[in-house]
Design an enzyme around this catalytic site. Structure first.
Site, PDB file in Angstrom:
ATOM      1  CG  LEU A 140      -1.867  -1.360   1.243  1.00  0.00           C
ATOM      2  CD1 LEU A 140      -2.910  -0.887   2.486  1.00  0.00           C
ATOM      3  CD2 LEU A 140      -2.544  -1.481  -0.050  1.00  0.00           C
ATOM      4  CG  ASP A 141       3.216   4.434  -2.944  1.00  0.00           C
ATOM      5  OD1 ASP A 141       4.492   4.160  -2.681  1.00  0.00           O
ATOM      6  OD2 ASP A 141       2.876   5.207  -3.742  1.00  0.00           O
TER       7      ASP A 141
END
Length: 583
Positions: free
Chosen positions: A240-241
């Site tokens: 999850l950037d």
């Protein structure tokens, strides 16, 4: 609905009620919940809620981090070349691969996505992705905070029509941004002409990376469809950037807000119900204490990036003093079952400095910065809420970062580099190795010149033929390091005591010797992991690590028995030992 479906539906509704508690949504949250379940394929009768605190990982899990085109061959899709390289060189030692964003993009080497549903044609196709996923556990970025200003969604935003027209976060002058924390020095707000007049769009990272507005549940629904597509194409690990920046609220720091944490909880609920062996890893390059909160109560991230490890370990090896690293490790809480750390010491970005805040004092940070710059490293900056600039990260390859000490370059570069990996690979958590560490790549100044981006220094693109020539030369740094790392990995993945959730206890062996003890979950194996972090020979007394004299002990790295008749071990500069009761 069956009882299981009802329970899952209620759980999703609870997540949504927390997220949208202060938002007037366009449709009832009960309908949103049904839509999310349908898009994820969870509206069937065979849905099973997973048992809590399950570990979907073992000591055999090692992740290689790479761009899809880190290795290229003329007239071949880079993803096909990558697949060939993986099978040829790491097939027996690394079982997972993180391919950095492989979608069409406009900037930031993939993190400004134009289309989430297709593979960048310059890399290959979904067929190439699924082929890799059939041989390796596949990790993909979910770039969820922002997308490209050249995307169809943002184009529709400017036209004020179609899908995406209401997907982006805009502010008016009443929105208080005075406390906002972000990792860039560019202007936060971008003025944009639209069919409805000028609007002011939020851009955490750059003006080509426009932030989504998750107050609109349609944005969330779109990302659930994206997740489903990725699962269907073999993705099993989701990075999850920039997730910490997801939710914005006037007068706050707009980072790590409760709604952001609840979105992570919702994604975990949906993903683990849809694919029980899939996991979420949060990428939160923030101070250590804040980073730890993304575990939640074993109900948020399955794994969190151990961002404090790279600056602390590099600091240790260039100073010959492990006190900061040791004190940090002693304070790190053991991860609950169902959660673990994701350990790394090099990545496509740089050595982050925010995660060292409160762990390294200003004198140590300045020493680290000055030493890295003397080794050819560059510094990227961020703006503080009071408009001051502070160093955000050091941009340098790990191989060059460890070429010497604070005294300058020396002859121990490869030994120091291997010591760093021997420490990281033994620690509690899942290890990740950047491809340019695996290949001992040096700083790429030409790419920095061509892109004008500091991070390009550690994003070299190898020609496959030239790389093959280097790896065939047993004297080259690239061949030596790859051979050594593969040998260490082959040992590492066989040790039950290196399970990501196996017990870890820090040893007190002085400032020049870093050590910790690992014990397998079944308590049958113990490993004492000890490293000389200085450029001088040092001795450790066996009595200091309490080896049981009635047992036989081996150093797994050298495959030599430990002579219990001798009172001490002598460690050469940067030598590590993994002393185990099982060989």
């Amino acid at each position: 609905m069956t009882p299981v479906q009802t329970h899952l539906y209620d759980k999703v509704c609870h997540h949504l009620n927390v997220i949208y508690d202060q938002v007037d949504t366009a449709q009832p949250l009960t309908e949103v919940a049904q839509t999310l379940l349908s898009k994820m394929g969870l509206d069937q009768d065979d849905v099973t809620l997973p048992a809590p605190h399950q570990n979907h990982w073992t000591e055999q899990d090692v992740v290689l981090i790479t761009y899809g085109d880190s290795i290229v061959t003329a007239d071949e899709a880079p993803l096909a070349t990558l697949h060939q390289f993986l099978k040829q060189h790491v097939n027996n030692t690394i079982n997972s691969v993180h391919i950095l964003p492989f979608f069409p993009y406009s900037s930031d080497d993939g993190f400004s996505i134009m289309d989430y549903s297709t593979v960048n044609e310059g890399l290959g196709t979904w067929h190439d992705i699924t082929a890799i996923a059939s041989d390796f556990r596949l990790m993909s970025d979910l770039v969820i905070n922002h997308c490209s200003s050249r995307s169809a969604w943002f184009n529709n935003f400017t036209k004020s029509e179609g899908v995406g027209s209401d997907f982006f976060f805009t502010v008016d002058p009443s929105f208080d941004t005075s406390q906002v924390i972000r990792p860039r020095t560019s202007e936060l707000i971008r003025a944009t002409e639209t069919a409805q007049g000028e609007q002011h769009v939020w851009c955490t990272f750059s003006h080509d990376q426009v932030d989504f507005d998750f107050r609109n549940s349609k944005v969330l629904e779109s990302f659930i469809s994206i997740i489903r597509q990725y699962l269907d194409n073999g993705v099993r690990l989701f990075r999850l950037d920039a997730i910490a920046f997801l939710w914005k609220q006037s007068g706050t720091s707009c980072i790590n807000l409760e709604q952001t944490h609840e979105v992570v909880r919702l994604l975990r609920t949906l993903i683990e119900c849809a694919q029980p062996d899939a996991i979420i890893i949060t990428e939160t390059n923030i101070p250590n204490r804040e980073n730890l909160t993304y575990f939640g109560n074993a109900n948020e991230a399955h794994a969190i990036y151990n961002f404090s490890l790279p600056p602390l370990l590099v600091n240790t090896l260039i100073t010959g003093d492990c006190e900061y690293l040791k004190n940090w490790q002693m304070r790190m809480p053991p991860a609950q079952n169902g959660t673990t750390y994701f350990n790394f010491i090099a990545s496509h970005d740089g050595i982050g400095l925010r995660p060292a805040e409160g762990l390294l004092d200003e004198r140590e940070l300045n020493t680290l910065l000055n030493t890295m710059q003397s080794f050819g490293g560059l510094v990227s900056w961020r703006s503080t809420p009071d408009k001051k600039q502070k160093p955000y990260e050091v941009n340098i390859t790990l191989f060059d970062a460890l070429q010497g000490t604070v005294k300058g370059p020396d002859k121990w570069g490869i030994e120091r580099f291997m010591c760093a990996h021997e420490i990281m690979l033994a620690m509690e958590g899942i290890p990740g190795i950047y491809i340019h560490s695996l290949l001992a790549t040096s700083n790429d100044y030409e790419k920095v010149k061509n892109t004008s981006q500091n991070r390009s220094i550690n994003r070299h693109r190898w020609d496959h033929l030239k790389l093959t020539e280097q790896l065939s030369d047993k004297r080259s740094q690239h061949s030596r390091v790859l051979t050594k790392l593969n040998a260490i990995l082959a040992i590492r993945i066989k040790q039950k005591a290196f399970h990501p959730n196996a017990t870890q206890f820090t040893l007190q062996l002085g400032s020049g010797i870093f050590g910790f003890w690992r014990q397998s979950i079944d308590r049958k194996q113990s490993i004492f992991c000890i490293s000389n972090v200085a450029d001088i020979e040092q001795q450790i007394y066996l009595s200091d690590i309490n080896l049981i004299s009635t047992h036989d002990w081996w150093d797994l790295l050298s495959q030599e028995p430990i002579n219990m008749d001798q009172p001490y071990l002598t460690l050469t500069p940067y030598q590590s030992v993994w002393i185990s009761n099982l060989n």
